[in-house]
Motif scaffolding. Sequence first.
Motif, mmCIF file in Angstrom:
data_model
loop_
_atom_site.group_PDB
_atom_site.id
_atom_site.type_symbol
_atom_site.label_atom_id
_atom_site.label_comp_id
_atom_site.label_asym_id
_atom_site.label_seq_id
_atom_site.Cartn_x
_atom_site.Cartn_y
_atom_site.Cartn_z
ATOM 1 N N THR A 1 0.814 -1.229 0.000
ATOM 2 C CA THR A 1 0.000 0.000 0.000
ATOM 3 C C THR A 1 0.842 1.271 0.000
ATOM 4 O O THR A 1 0.304 2.363 -0.227
ATOM 5 N N LEU A 2 2.142 1.155 0.237
ATOM 6 C CA LEU A 2 2.989 2.353 0.369
ATOM 7 C C LEU A 2 3.015 3.227 -0.888
ATOM 8 O O LEU A 2 2.987 4.467 -0.779
ATOM 9 N N GLU B 1 0.804 4.066 -2.838
ATOM 10 C CA GLU B 1 -0.424 4.836 -2.995
ATOM 11 C C GLU B 1 -0.518 5.989 -1.992
ATOM 12 O O GLU B 1 -1.416 6.832 -2.093
ATOM 13 N N MET B 2 0.412 6.042 -1.016
ATOM 14 C CA MET B 2 0.306 7.035 0.057
ATOM 15 C C MET B 2 1.034 8.322 -0.309
ATOM 16 O O MET B 2 2.027 8.318 -1.041
ATOM 17 N N ASN B 3 0.518 9.444 0.254
ATOM 18 C CA ASN B 3 1.247 10.708 0.110
ATOM 19 C C ASN B 3 2.299 10.808 1.211
ATOM 20 O O ASN B 3 2.423 9.914 2.065
ATOM 21 N N GLU C 1 1.028 10.564 4.877
ATOM 22 C CA GLU C 1 0.548 9.217 5.185
ATOM 23 C C GLU C 1 1.716 8.244 5.325
ATOM 24 O O GLU C 1 1.699 7.362 6.198
ATOM 25 N N LEU C 2 2.730 8.411 4.468
ATOM 26 C CA LEU C 2 3.910 7.542 4.554
ATOM 27 C C LEU C 2 4.570 7.662 5.917
ATOM 28 O O LEU C 2 4.885 6.657 6.573
ATOM 29 N N THR D 1 2.382 6.191 8.770
ATOM 30 C CA THR D 1 2.303 4.728 8.733
ATOM 31 C C THR D 1 3.637 4.090 9.111
ATOM 32 O O THR D 1 3.694 3.198 9.978
#
Length: 607
Positions: free
Chosen positions: A577-578, A580-582, A585-586, A589
Amino acid sequence: MSYKKRLPLLVILDSAIVLTAIFIGYYILHPYMNVYTMPMLWISAITLLFSHHLFASIYRLYQKAWEYASVGELTAIVKAVTFSIALTAVVQLVGYQNVYVRVLGITWMLHVLLIGGSRFSWRVFRDHYISPNPNKKRTLIVGAGSAGTMVARQLLKNEHADLYPVAFVDDDPFKHKLQIFGIEVKGRSEDIPKIVVENRIDNIVIAIPSITKQEMKKIYDECAKTTAKTKILPLIEDLVTGKVSVNNIRDVQVEDLLGREPIELDMESISDKLTGKTVLVTGAGGSIGSEICRQISRFSPSKLLLLGHGENSIYTIDMELRRKYHSEFEIIPIIADIQDRTRIFDVMAQFKPDVVYHAAAHKHVPLMEYNPTEAVKNNIFGTRNVAEAADSLGVKNFVLISTDKAVNPPNIMGSTKRFAEMIIQNLAKESKTKFVAVRFGNVLGSRGSVIPLFKKQIQAGGPITVTHPDITRYFMTIPEASRLVIQAGALARGGEVFVLDMGEPVKIVDLAKNLITLSGYSVEEIGIKFSGLRPGEKMYEELLNDNEVQKEQVFPKIFIGKAVPMGKRELYEVIETLPEMNADELKETLVGIANTKFSEKMLVGSM
C-alpha cells in the motif's frame, strides 16, 4: 660536507693514525724490548695500514654520519681495529715466527683512542657549538621510550626536517632529569602546558605507538591546553620496516580521540566465508560499501562484484582495487539501481554470488524527511528486491547494513531501515539463505557525516553549526565499522540483528571543539552556532530499545539484538500500500509501525 670530499680526508687521517700508532708503540717499548728490526716494523706498518682500510671498508667506517655517533659506531671502530691488528699478528707469525703482542696491544689501544676520538670529537663540536637552524620548530616529544628516542635521533640527523627536539616528557619517574642525545626529560604528561611555555615549544609529537585510545585522549587534553601544534607518530612497525619515516609524523585526527581500542577479528571464520567465494557488495561506491570492499579484498575472494548506481563512485573504487589487487582476483564493476527488480535478479542469476553485503541506501535523515517516497523506494523496495533475489537464487549469506536510527525512529529514514530489517528477518524464517542485519551508529568521515561538514566550515573561517548543545551521537571509524560488519556476517546463523558496540555516545559540541583545536584554531576564533534540531532529528540515538537489550556479547563489540519483526503477511500488506500514500501518510504509517512492539516471537535471541 659531501661523501666524495669527506672520504679522502678520512682515509688520509686514518692512515696517519695507523702509521703513527705502531711507531709510537714501538718506541715506547724499544728501550725495554729491542726485538723489532726496521724491515719487520715497516712490513707490520704496511700490513696494518692495508688491513685497517680493508676492515674500515667492511664495517663502513667511512659511510657513517659521525656527528650522530653512538655505541654502534664505537663497536664498528673496535671491530675494524681488532681485525686489522689480528691480521698484522698473522703476518708477523708467518714471516718472523713470532708475534710482538705488547707492541700490537699498545697499537690497538692507540688506534681505538685516536680513531674513535677523531670521530666523536666532531659530534661533541656539533652538539655544543653548532646552533640548530633557527627556522626549525622547537619540539616537545611525549614518550622517552624506544619510539621517542628514534624520533629524536632522526630529527637531529635529518637536516631537512622541520622539527627540532628540545625536550622530552615521560610518565616514568625514573627517566626524569635524564638526558637522551642531550635532550632532557623534563616531566610528566600533566606538565606539558608548563613545559611548552618554559621551553617556547612550537610542536608536540606524541611518540608512544602502544598507547591506548583513552591514554591518547588524556595526553591530547593536556596538549590542547597549549598553543603548540600536536602531532602523532606512525606505527612503530611502519617506521622499523621503512614504510614511513619520521617525516611522516601526522596530525592527530578525531579518530585518535574516540577512546575505542581495535579488536582482533576471527580471521579463520571470515576466510571460510569469503576466500575463494563470489561476493557482491551493493552501494559499493559509498563510504561504508567501498570500505567493505577493501576489507573483503584482504581475504582473496574469487570474484568481487561492485554494484552501485553512481558510475563515478564505482569507477573510483574499481580503479583503487585494481591497482592493489590487479592479479589476485576478478573485480567486476556493475552499474545498477537496486530499485530495478529485473536488473537485480539478472545480476544475481548471472554471477551467482555466495555472499551479499547490502550497503545501498538513502541515509540522510533531514533529506529523507523532504523526500519520503525516495526513501521508501530505495530503503524498502530496493532492499526487498536484493533480498528476494538472493533468496530465490540460493545466496548463502546476506548481510544488511542497518543503523541505530532504526530504533524507535521518529523519522522516515530510520523507519524505512527498520522495515528493511523486518523484510530480511521474515525471509530468514523460511529461506536457506542466512539473512542478518548489522546495526551501528554514525561513521566518522562518511559522506553526509558531521566531520566533513565541520572541516568545510572551519576552512571557511566558521562558525561551526551544531543543532543543539546537548545532542549526542555514537561514532565509529569507517574501517572499524566495516570490519565488524564482515565479522558479524561470519557469525550469522540466520535472522539475527547484530548490534555493534559503539562505546560511549559523544556530544557533538565536544566533537566540534576537538576538531577546531586539531585544525590549529581556538574555539573563540571559529565559533560554534546552535541552529536547532532539524526535521526528523533526535537528541540522542539508541542502538537497542528496552525490549531488545541482550547484554551478552557473541564476539568482542558485537551483540545480538532481540528486535521482533512484524508478521510477514501483515508486513507485505503494508508494503504493497505504500506507493499509494502521500508524504504525510507515509510518515505516519512507517513511523507508527516501526515503533510498535510486536508480540510474535523471533527466530533468534541468543547463539
